[in-house]
Design a protein around this motif. Structure first.
Motif, PDB file in Angstrom:
ATOM      1  N   VAL A  81      19.733  61.494  48.073  1.00 23.13           N
ATOM      2  CA  VAL A  81      19.615  60.185  47.430  1.00 23.13           C
ATOM      3  C   VAL A  81      19.927  60.398  45.955  1.00 23.13           C
ATOM      4  O   VAL A  81      19.219  61.135  45.256  1.00 23.13           O
ATOM      5  N   TYR A  82      20.990  59.775  45.469  1.00 23.66           N
ATOM      6  CA  TYR A  82      21.428  59.980  44.087  1.00 23.66           C
ATOM      7  C   TYR A  82      20.805  58.922  43.173  1.00 23.66           C
ATOM      8  O   TYR A  82      21.390  57.882  42.893  1.00 23.66           O
ATOM      9  N   ASP A  83      19.584  59.208  42.736  1.00 22.44           N
ATOM     10  CA  ASP A  83      18.855  58.311  41.842  1.00 22.44           C
ATOM     11  C   ASP A  83      18.162  59.097  40.724  1.00 22.44           C
ATOM     12  O   ASP A  83      17.110  58.698  40.230  1.00 22.44           O
ATOM     13  N   LEU A  87      21.453  61.060  35.769  1.00 21.90           N
ATOM     14  CA  LEU A  87      22.753  60.622  36.270  1.00 21.90           C
ATOM     15  C   LEU A  87      23.628  60.055  35.157  1.00 21.90           C
ATOM     16  O   LEU A  87      24.807  60.395  35.030  1.00 21.90           O
ATOM     17  N   GLU A  88      23.058  59.181  34.334  1.00 21.01           N
ATOM     18  CA  GLU A  88      23.847  58.555  33.270  1.00 21.01           C
ATOM     19  C   GLU A  88      24.243  59.582  32.212  1.00 21.01           C
ATOM     20  O   GLU A  88      25.351  59.515  31.662  1.00 21.01           O
ATOM     21  N   ASP A  99      29.107  56.305  39.667  1.00 19.90           N
ATOM     22  CA  ASP A  99      29.640  56.371  41.030  1.00 19.90           C
ATOM     23  C   ASP A  99      30.581  57.561  41.200  1.00 19.90           C
ATOM     24  O   ASP A  99      30.604  58.201  42.263  1.00 19.90           O
ATOM     25  N   ILE A 102      28.527  60.757  41.622  1.00 24.67           N
ATOM     26  CA  ILE A 102      28.025  60.864  42.998  1.00 24.67           C
ATOM     27  C   ILE A 102      29.134  61.295  43.949  1.00 24.67           C
ATOM     28  O   ILE A 102      28.949  62.184  44.790  1.00 24.67           O
ATOM     29  N   GLY A 170      19.571  63.653  41.584  1.00 25.83           N
ATOM     30  CA  GLY A 170      18.916  62.927  42.653  1.00 25.83           C
ATOM     31  C   GLY A 170      17.889  63.796  43.344  1.00 25.83           C
ATOM     32  O   GLY A 170      17.309  64.695  42.736  1.00 25.83           O
ATOM     33  N   SER A 202      21.589  56.063  51.353  1.00 25.66           N
ATOM     34  CA  SER A 202      20.962  55.015  50.563  1.00 25.66           C
ATOM     35  C   SER A 202      19.468  55.248  50.465  1.00 25.66           C
ATOM     36  O   SER A 202      18.844  55.799  51.388  1.00 25.66           O
ATOM     37  N   CYS A 203      18.910  54.818  49.346  1.00 27.18           N
ATOM     38  CA  CYS A 203      17.471  54.942  49.156  1.00 27.18           C
ATOM     39  C   CYS A 203      16.784  53.927  50.055  1.00 27.18           C
ATOM     40  O   CYS A 203      17.179  52.763  50.139  1.00 27.18           O
TER      41      CYS A 203
END
Length: 205
Positions: A81-83, A87-88, A99, A102, A170, A202-203
């Motif tokens: 899960v890429y959260d 990330l930013e 995106d 990921i 993530g 997806s989360c």
């Protein structure tokens, strides 16, 4: 290449690159009497059942260490899960979108170069160039179990809560296999030479 004796039954082989480490590990795995091989970023610790064989230096000198052997075994797929909180930051440093970060991370195939830091932690090579970024300036005092990070040329997953300075993309999904289970044989899911892929999911709501 340099050999350092570690008692009567072990030698530390010092090398110049991860490629040489992987190649040396493959060569040494077939040497009679080898009990254990412990690769690291630039070394391989070789333990023997009896005295270190006299031909060890000759075997390594005659080997071609310029190319890593192909990955072994089946590919371990880790649902991700890429959260992640970085990330930013990773996207901005790479000058791409979140995106794209990921897609790059989940689209690559990795190889376990070596393990360490914590039981079950694998240092995975094959990270796309834009994601090869430095560690955080200030490490976190606690990184949660299952967090997926990048640092330098490596990506990896924290098998248990610990301090850490890798940039976090993530986490493993809830149904991901345990990276380390003392009741499993072998306890560690990842071993040097294995292929690894991350599958973006997806989360859950």
């Amino acid at each position: 290449m340099r050999l350092r004796r570690c008692g009567a039954h072990a030698v530390l082989v010092e090398l110049d690159s991860l490629t040489e480490v992987s190649a040396a590990r493959a060569v040494l795995a077939g040497l009679p009497g080898v009990v254990d091989l412990v690769p690291a970023a630039r070394t391989v610790l070789v333990t023997f059942a009896a005295d270190v064989p006299r031909e060890l230096a000759d075997v390594l000198s005659a080997a071609d260490l310029s190319a890593a052997p192909p990955p072994s075994g089946e590919t371990v797929v880790l649902p991700a899960v890429y959260d992640g909180p970085d990330l930013e930051l990773v996207a901005a440093t790479a000058d791409v979108s979140v995106d794209e970060v990921i897609a790059l991370h989940a689209g690559a195939e990795y190889t376990v170069a070596f393990t360490g830091f914590a039981p079950g932690f694998g240092y995975l090579t094959g990270l796309p160039a834009p994601l090869r970024q430095p560690r955080l300036d200030s490490p976190r005092t606690r990184v949660p179990s299952g967090a997926i990070g990048v640092a330098g040329e490596f990506t990896g997953v924290y098998p248990r809560p610990s301090p850490g300075g890798w940039r976090l993309l993530g986490r493993l999904a809830d149904d991901a296999p345990a990276l380390f289970d003392a009741d499993r044989d072998p306890p560690a899911l990842l071993a040097p030479g294995l292929r690894v892929r991350f599958a973006a999911v997806s989360c859950a709501p």
